[in-house]
Design an enzyme around this catalytic site. Structure first.
Site, short mmCIF file in Angstrom:
data_model
loop_
_atom_site.label_atom_id
_atom_site.label_comp_id
_atom_site.label_asym_id
_atom_site.label_seq_id
_atom_site.Cartn_x
_atom_site.Cartn_y
_atom_site.Cartn_z
N ASP A 53 -30.48 -42.08 -2.26
CA ASP A 53 -29.81 -43.17 -2.95
C ASP A 53 -30.35 -44.53 -2.55
OD1 ASP A 53 -28.85 -42.93 -0.43
OD2 ASP A 53 -26.78 -43.46 -0.91
N LYS A 54 -30.82 -44.66 -1.31
CA LYS A 54 -31.34 -45.94 -0.83
C LYS A 54 -32.59 -45.68 0.01
CE LYS A 54 -27.87 -48.37 -2.45
NZ LYS A 54 -27.28 -47.25 -3.18
#
Length: 369
Positions: free
Chosen positions: A354-355
């Site tokens: 996600d990041k």
């Protein structure tokens, strides 16, 4: 109690506020620990807290011995089949060819098994010490600021105990899960815990929990917080304990095991058919006169077919290739804890995250100017 502390160490804000209300807020929390909001804990209270709640460390898995790593390599089905094949080949070879040359093939298979198991064990055994040293070095360099006996002390995070009065300034990382008791507002970056890059506003009245290892990138003034979760009882510790898994077979190991089974079945069917044909042939040609000798010869030949069908060189070739790959990656500063990781990561076609901070240090750096 630890159960009450676990309710405070929660990612859900309503649960935290409800748990705080039950103990009369931060004032009740300080009273329960005996923590002075101006002076912190005394030396005696620190020792008592450490005795009751433990140390702020993650329990280290005991280092495995070389023998344990060696035995682990024999979880491979192919190696077990090779061991059986080596025993049979040794016996059949000596019976068929005598002691002068009959032992050669059996011993050759034993040597292949010994090399495969020891190369894997040596790599994993040495790598565990390298990783343990890296983790220890990183942990020794960390610092935390606490208030004890009315004095501001700089200590190693592992010395922080439950009830400690933590002193957090801009840029500091929380050494434990803690509840804010001062009136100022700070911001906490929880990317190391959740992957979210945005700084989250924290205060004693809105969101009072700062989690272990999360930094305080913005703080107008010094923030004071009381430690409530350390070691395995912290949010990070709970996540770490829940993600511990046993190592499964790699894709290549699964394919090799399947191939070994298929070869074994084919060899077994061929051996049985050969045995039946030879026994019938002996019976038809000799009318059963030399059935004893012929039966023994047919059995030996059938066993030999099964042994020859097993690819004893394949596991050795795979292990040597992985060991070579590990060495090449180590030159590029990539430490690999388990030999099979080279092959496993080689099968990765996409990495979903996600990041980017989940995979990196989450810190931008200048590479050119």
């Amino acid at each position: 109690s630890q159960a009450e502390l676990d309710a405070l160490v929660s990612m859900e804000l309503p649960e935290v506020k409800e748990a705080l209300q039950k103990i009369d807020g931060t004032a009740g929390l300080l009273k329960a620990f005996g923590t002075d909001p101006d002076k912190g804990l005394t030396t005696a209270q620190v020792e008592a807290s450490r005795e009751q709640y433990g140390e702020n460390v993650f329990p280290e898995a005991p280092l495995k011995t070389y023998l344990e790593f060696l035995l682990d390599t024999f979880n491979d089905t192919t190696l077990l089949v090779l061991l059986v094949a080596a025993c049979v080949s040794l016996v059949v070879g000596i019976v068929e060819e005598g002691t002068e040359t009959g032992w050669i093939e059996g011993v050759a298979i034993y040597i292949a098994v010994i090399l495969v198991s020891n190369i894997g064990a040596i790599n994993d055994y040495s790598k565990q010490f390298q990783f343990a040293e890296l983790e220890k070095t990183a942990a020794d360099d960390d610092t935390a600021v606490v208030m004890r006996n009315g004095e501001v002390l700089v200590v190693n995070p592992r010395e922080v105990v439950v009830g400690d009065l933590l002193v957090l300034n801009q840029g500091d990382a929380a050494p434990a899960d803690c509840i804010i008791i001062s009136n100022n507002t700070v911001y906490s970056n929880q990317s190391t815990l959740t992957g979210e890059p945005d700084d989250i506003k924290k205060s004693a009245t809105t969101d009072p929990v700062i989690f272990s290892s999360c930094t305080v990138p913005k703080a107008g003034a010094t923030c004071y917080a009381v430690s409530i979760g350390i070691g395995m009882n912290s949010a990070w510790g709970k996540i770490k304990s829940s993600t511990a898994v046993e190592h499964a077979d790699t894709p290549l190991q699964e394919k090799l095991n399947t191939m070994t089974e298929m070869i074994g079945y084919v060899g077994l069917v061929s051996a049985v058919l050969t045995f039946i044909v030879m026994v019938i042939n002996i019976w038809v040609r000799d009318n059963g006169e030399h059935i004893g000798t012929g039966f023994t010869h047919a059995a030996v030949l059938a066993i030999t077919i099964v042994v020859v069908a097993i690819p004893e060189g394949l596991p050795l070739a795979v292990t040597i290739a992985l060991a070579y790959s590990t060495g090449e990656m180590y030159k590029q500063q990539c430490n690999i804890r388990h030999l099979a990781a080279c092959e496993t990561m080689g099968n990765a076609t996409n990495i979903c995250s996600d990041k980017t901070g989940t995979l990196t240090e989450n810190q931008m750096s200048v590479v050119a100017g």
